[in-house]
Design an enzyme around this catalytic site. Structure first.
Site, PDB file in Angstrom:
ATOM      1  N   HIS A 405       0.836  -1.202   0.000  1.00 16.96           N
ATOM      2  CA  HIS A 405       0.000   0.000   0.000  1.00 16.96           C
ATOM      3  C   HIS A 405       0.875   1.257   0.000  1.00 16.96           C
ATOM      4  CE1 HIS A 405      -3.533   2.502   1.377  1.00 16.96           C
ATOM      5  NE2 HIS A 405      -2.531   3.237   1.817  1.00 16.96           N
ATOM      6  N   GLU A 406       1.825   1.335   0.938  1.00 16.64           N
ATOM      7  CA  GLU A 406       2.689   2.516   1.028  1.00 16.64           C
ATOM      8  C   GLU A 406       3.554   2.654  -0.216  1.00 16.64           C
ATOM      9  OE1 GLU A 406       2.079   4.615   3.154  1.00 16.64           O
ATOM     10  OE2 GLU A 406       1.031   3.503   4.711  1.00 16.64           O
ATOM     11  N   HIS A 409       1.866   4.453  -3.031  1.00  9.97           N
ATOM     12  CA  HIS A 409       1.681   5.900  -2.899  1.00  9.97           C
ATOM     13  C   HIS A 409       2.633   6.670  -3.813  1.00  9.97           C
ATOM     14  CE1 HIS A 409      -1.371   5.771   0.001  1.00  9.97           C
ATOM     15  NE2 HIS A 409      -0.652   5.604   1.089  1.00  9.97           N
ATOM     16  N   GLU A 454      -6.505   6.419  -2.326  1.00  9.19           N
ATOM     17  CA  GLU A 454      -6.370   5.417  -1.267  1.00  9.19           C
ATOM     18  C   GLU A 454      -6.926   4.070  -1.722  1.00  9.19           C
ATOM     19  OE1 GLU A 454      -4.862   5.344   1.745  1.00  9.19           O
ATOM     20  OE2 GLU A 454      -4.011   7.268   1.161  1.00  9.19           O
ATOM     21  N   ASP A 458      -5.084   0.504  -1.806  1.00  7.01           N
ATOM     22  CA  ASP A 458      -5.653  -0.645  -1.088  1.00  7.01           C
ATOM     23  C   ASP A 458      -5.783  -1.879  -1.994  1.00  7.01           C
ATOM     24  OD1 ASP A 458      -5.869   0.627   1.340  1.00  7.01           O
ATOM     25  OD2 ASP A 458      -7.928   1.291   1.011  1.00  7.01           O
TER      26      ASP A 458
END
Length: 493
Positions: A405-406, A409, A454, A458
């Site tokens: 997930h990070e 980003h 987001e 996810d």
């Protein structure tokens, strides 16, 4: 600080002299905030940074009442418990000069440039010197104020400064000059000082601060719940002694074998992302290679900042700290003094220290755009997210998804309009529309467009972590949990 003209005790000092005392001795910044951090122009070095302060009062724009200031002042008059009374002020409510103080604060807030506007103008930071600051915002004695903050480090007019909002500093200076002959500036500075130090005072001041918040924020303030005293003490202690407590916690819960396994898992997730990039239909070959370079250059921080295990260096930060169990208020003042001294030590360091936005024990990971860095503190690597004895399916299905997930980003720019001009935009838009539709089809109300970034991290993070797990199984033997009766895939999900 020369007393307070509201109480009639003492004689007010010169404006800049009082400001220097507040900034240097009590780390109180009524008009502007000063701190040391990585230079926006060179992240490897530290620089003095100046920004607008944190205001106790919300901006008028947050409220529908046209006469917000007058309504607030009348509420203050009716208040039963206030800083003014506790500090020896009149019992029948604040004097009229306090109404002017509210007006001054409101004017000060109006000259703040919104972050979004600064971003659009490309003016997030302004490189300057103390000499130039003195010319642009002459109401402040910049050299003396910064000397007070960073004493005993010598300062000169050529000292480099990074200003976040130069328009604010200009407007602030003009307001100070306009209000200089009134008592308002001194009243405002003392209110800021008491507000800053109130956590170290007794419960009467805690109650007064809560009542003030309720008055200033109206209906929003009435929903504010004060933190329990023990929680406040715990938060302040962990914040001030973070390097010491971080070292103790890391040594107890985050052995080297945990760190090694976590790093191996993240490496597997990076490899899985490389594979996923090759399968994206909407991405052209040049962009694909650029994306892979972006992944390869990512800084990965797992567990804790390296410097917290350097005991001698950590001890140096607290060598001048004098704590006494009978003097709680003076302890806080002493801690503020040490924080000030440490800030000038940071300024002396040529290389910026590896500082994180979270504590080592925090259960919160993040991606830093400025540093192109992902951070996973030691607190993330505990049950139920991770355990050395868990099957790999559980670890990849929990902490692995957070890792992916990070990592994703870093690719937000590609999804935004115009973020990938050479990509097949129609194919990309089709994928985006599909994801938006998926989230908006759920029974609870979700704005799929608003939460797109987001949601992308996810769903994409889940797919990448699962592929990484499958790749991991080709090299490692999986553990079973026979009593649960679930397959490895079921354990992952």
């Amino acid at each position: 600080v020369g007393g307070w003209n509201i109480t009639g005790v003492g004689k007010a000092k010169d404006f800049n002299e009082t400001l220097q005392t507040l900034m240097g001795r009590y780390s109180t910044f009524p008009f502007f905030k000063v701190h040391v951090g990585p230079s926006p122009f060179d992240l490897k070095t530290n620089i003095i940074q100046i920004d607008h302060p944190e205001f106790e009062m919300p901006p008028e724009s947050k409220f529908k009442e046209k006469n917000y200031l007058e309504v607030t002042y009348q509420r203050l008059k009716k208040g039963k418990n206030s800083y003014l009374v506790l500090l020896g002020g009149p019992q029948d409510g604040p004097p009229d000069s306090f109404s002017l103080t509210l007006s001054f604060i409101s004017n000060l807030q109006r000259v703040v440039t919104p972050l979004q506007e600064r971003q659009q103008r490309g003016m997030l930071f302004f490189r300057t010197t103390i000499r130039e600051l003195q010319e642009k915002a002459p109401a402040i004695d910049w050299l003396s104020c910064l000397q007070a903050v960073f004493h005993p480090m010598p300062m000169n007019l050529s000292q480099p400064i990074a200003v976040h909002d130069m328009d604010y500093l200009r407007g602030m200076s003009q307001l100070i000059e306009q209000w200089h002959k009134k008592r308002v500036l001194h009243i405002y500075m003392i209110v800021c000082l008491v507000g800053n130090l109130s956590p170290a005072l007794d419960s009467r001041f805690q109650d007064a601060r809560l009542e003030l918040s309720k008055i200033l924020y109206g209906k929003m303030g009435s929903r504010m719940i004060p933190a329990e005293r023990w929680r406040k003490c715990l938060t302040d202690t962990s914040s001030f002694f973070e390097p010491v407590l971080g070292q103790m916690i890391v040594q107890e819960i985050f052995p080297q074998q945990t760190k090694k396994l976590a790093e191996q898992m993240f490496s597997e997730i990076q490899d899985a992302l490389y594979g996923q990039l090759d399968q994206l239909e909407w991405m052209d070959e040049q962009t694909r290679q650029e994306a892979k370079v972006l992944v390869s250059k990512l800084q990965v921080k797992i567990g804790y900042p390296a410097h917290i295990l350097q005991t001698a260096k950590v001890n140096l930060e607290y060598q001048n700290l004098d704590i006494n169990e009978d003097t709680f208020f003076l302890n806080m003042v002493a801690c503020l003094k040490v924080l000030r001294e440490n800030s000038y030590l940071k300024l002396l360091q040529h290389h910026s220290q590896d500082n994180w936005h979270v504590s080592p024990w925090t259960v919160h990971s993040y991606y830093s755009i400025r540093q192109h860095m992902v951070v996973f503190p030691a607190g993330m690597f505990r049950s139920p997210f991770f355990h050395m004895e868990f099957p790999s399916a559980v670890n990849f299905g929990a902490i692995g998804v957070f890792m992916a997930h990070e990592l994703l980003h870093a690719f937000y720019g590609y999804v935004l309009p115009g973020g990938c001009p050479t990509c097949n935009r129609s194919a990309l838009q089709k994928s985006i529309d599909c994801l938006v539709e998926q989230y908006e089809s759920y029974s609870f109300k979700v704005n799929g467009s608003f939460t797109l970034l987001e949601n992308t991290a996810d769903t994409g993070g889940l797919a990448i972590a699962y592929q990484a797990y499958k790749n991991w199984l080709k090299k490692h033997k999986e553990k079973d949990l026979p009593k649960i009766g679930l397959s490895h895939d079921q354990l992952f999900y």
